[in-house]
Design an enzyme around this catalytic site. Structure first.
Site, short mmCIF file in Angstrom:
data_model
loop_
_atom_site.label_atom_id
_atom_site.label_comp_id
_atom_site.label_asym_id
_atom_site.label_seq_id
_atom_site.Cartn_x
_atom_site.Cartn_y
_atom_site.Cartn_z
N LYS A 22 2.65 6.44 -17.10
CA LYS A 22 3.62 6.47 -16.00
C LYS A 22 4.15 5.07 -15.71
CE LYS A 22 2.61 5.96 -11.72
NZ LYS A 22 2.21 5.99 -10.30
N ASN A 23 3.26 4.08 -15.67
CA ASN A 23 3.66 2.73 -15.29
C ASN A 23 4.50 2.04 -16.37
OD1 ASN A 23 2.42 2.95 -12.83
ND2 ASN A 23 0.57 1.85 -13.43
N CYS A 122 2.46 -0.07 1.94
CA CYS A 122 1.73 0.65 0.91
C CYS A 122 0.28 0.76 1.36
CB CYS A 122 1.82 -0.11 -0.41
SG CYS A 122 0.86 0.64 -1.76
N ARG A 127 3.08 -5.21 -0.91
CA ARG A 127 3.71 -5.44 -2.21
C ARG A 127 5.14 -5.92 -1.96
NH1 ARG A 127 2.03 -0.45 -6.27
NH2 ARG A 127 -0.06 -0.09 -5.49
N PRO A 128 5.30 -7.15 -1.52
CA PRO A 128 6.64 -7.64 -1.19
C PRO A 128 7.51 -7.77 -2.43
CG PRO A 128 5.04 -9.43 -1.14
CD PRO A 128 4.25 -8.16 -1.32
N ILE A 129 8.84 -7.71 -2.21
CA ILE A 129 9.77 -7.82 -3.34
C ILE A 129 10.57 -9.12 -3.27
CG2 ILE A 129 9.94 -5.32 -3.61
CD1 ILE A 129 12.74 -5.56 -2.30
N ASP A 130 10.04 -10.12 -2.54
CA ASP A 130 10.77 -11.37 -2.42
C ASP A 130 10.98 -12.05 -3.77
OD1 ASP A 130 7.86 -11.69 -2.17
OD2 ASP A 130 8.28 -13.83 -2.04
N GLN A 131 10.03 -11.87 -4.71
CA GLN A 131 10.17 -12.49 -6.02
C GLN A 131 11.32 -11.86 -6.81
OE1 GLN A 131 8.11 -15.27 -7.06
NE2 GLN A 131 7.93 -15.09 -4.84
N ASP A 310 -6.45 -1.13 -11.29
CA ASP A 310 -6.30 0.32 -11.29
C ASP A 310 -7.52 1.05 -11.86
OD1 ASP A 310 -3.87 0.29 -10.06
OD2 ASP A 310 -2.68 0.70 -11.86
N ARG A 402 0.21 12.00 -8.59
CA ARG A 402 1.22 10.97 -8.83
C ARG A 402 0.99 10.24 -10.16
NH1 ARG A 402 0.51 6.77 -5.48
NH2 ARG A 402 2.32 5.87 -6.50
#
Length: 423
Positions: A22-23, A122, A127-131, A310, A402
């Site tokens: 999936k990933n 989450c 899990r920030p998306i600033d990057q 994981d 999921r």
């Protein structure tokens, strides 16, 4: 609501085919938006997150459909991004699956604009998306936050040198997809080295991208004017493979994970060997057997090639039956011990201090009603239930759905007494 009912105590034996990852599939699906023609992705697992992503792409105007398996092969997902008309990912979908943010890079690279809902929180940690945004702005995009949405635009992205402040898998993937159609050369530094990033780079190369260095922390992308459609088979799911192999080990069985790649399972297989399991790489897969006691070993999660976060919950369940004392140190997410309370209900002895769980092995676990809290926690409870004496019920298995394709069917084929029932 579906639940799992498990009658534990049966050693699992036999061979089982590992599904596609999936990933790896999700970023590859996003990458299909970059092509000038249809993309066919072989082996995409039928999972809730995959269905959500298909819905997201369809809402944006892409043409998405499944092609049946031929001659005993695997199903194929066909995506044609040339029909896309609405470069927007709405909140109702993004809130259910953070991976939706992966369309940001492809939309900017191919269409010059994107409107993506902020992912939000989450259960297992921030899990920030600033990057992602920092990198896209370095490539020339202009972005702003308006009413909970990221609105970004650019004429054409231009190559740049980008250093991630921390290793981020989705950040690396998003910037990699953006850079393939940028003008000039992009250097991505401090990249994530996960196998799923490598699989994405290989798929992009099959579409005509010019990429080198995937699998290292320094990736070089030379932008091209266009990418063509392709047919690509997604890698096997290393987390599903590890979970199935641990199911064999925790029950004292003998399991062959067909399609598993030992090269991307090194850290886990090494710890399983240390624990007393017999690990062997065989043609077409990986086999794990255990007949003696489980030796307690310490694990510390780390970005690839370290021990994967994981697999932490599943390995902790295994250590609950160890012959001594082990430490499980979680370095990736700050809230990933939510399975501990449920394992204690089964008789496990676990003490948590900050990011470390101290596990004292017990002779046996006892079946109990359990509540799943997230995807990998769900898997750990299933493993514990397979090894426990008596009956275990795992509630809220929608978390597990999921990331695992028909897990109960695969475990049943190995001899597990597990069934899905409606509560």
């Amino acid at each position: 609501m579906d639940i799992f009912q498990i009658q534990g105590g049966t050693p699992l034996n036999g061979a089982v085919r590992v599904s596609g990852a999936k990933n790896a599939a999700l970023p590859i699906m996003a990458a299909a938006l970059l092509a000038d023609g249809p993309v066919e992705i072989v082996g995409v697992p039928r999972l809730r997150d995959i269905n959500t992503f298909c819905t997201l792409l369809s809402r944006m105007g892409a043409t998405v459909g499944w092609l049946p398996a031929v001659d005993g092969g695997r199903e194929t997902l066909r995506i044609d991004g040339t029909t896309l008309t609405r470069p927007e990912a709405t909140y109702d979908l993004v809130k259910t699956m953070r991976a939706s943010v992966l369309v940001l890079g492809p939309l900017l690279a191919r269409h010059g604009s994107a409107r993506i809902s902020m992912p939000g929180g989450c259960a297992i940690g921030a899990r920030p998306i600033d990057q992602h945004l920092k990198g896209l702005e370095a490539l020339g995009a202009i972005s702003a936050l308006a009413e909970g949405y990221i609105e970004a635009a650019v004429g054409r992205l231009k190559g740049a040198t980008i250093r991630f402040d921390l290793c981020t898998v989705t950040g690396t993937e998003n910037l990699l997809m953006a850079a393939v159609l940028a003008e000039g050369t992009t250097h991505l530094k401090n990249c994530a080295r996960e196998p799923e990033v490598v699989d994405l780079a290989r798929m992009l190369r099959a579409m005509g991208a010019d990429i080198e260095g995937e699998g290292t922390d320094d990736i070089v992308v030379r932008g091209v004017d266009s990418l063509h459609g392709c047919r690509y088979e997604v890698m096997a799911d290393r987390i599903e493979a590890g979970t199935l192999l641990l199911a064999g080990a925790i029950t004292g069985g003998d399991v062959l994970a067909e399609g598993a790649d030992a090269r991307v399972l090194d850290a886990l297989l090494e710890k399983m060997s240390e624990s007393g399991a017999d690990v062997s790489v065989v043609p077409g897969g990986v086999r794990v057997r255990r007949s003696g006691s489980i030796r307690s070993v310490n694990v510390k999660t780390a970005p690839h090639p370290g021990f994967p976060t994981d697999m932490q919950a599943q390995f902790m369940a295994y250590m609950c039956l160890g012959d001594g004392f082990s430490l499980v140190n979680e370095t990736i997410f700050e809230n990933r011990f939510m399975h501990v309370a449920e394992l204690r209900r089964m008789g496990a002895k676990i003490e948590v201090s900050g990011s470390t769980a101290a596990v004292t092995g017990v002779p046996k676990l006892s079946g109990a009603p359990l509540m799943a809290t997230d995807l990998r926690a769900s898997a750990s409870l299933v493993l514990a239930g397979l090894a426990a004496a008596g009956r275990t019920e795992v509630l809220r298995i929608y978390h597990l759905d999921r990331g695992y394709e028909k897990l109960e069917d695969k475990l049943s084929a190995l001899g597990a007494r597990i069934s899905r029932v409606q509560e």
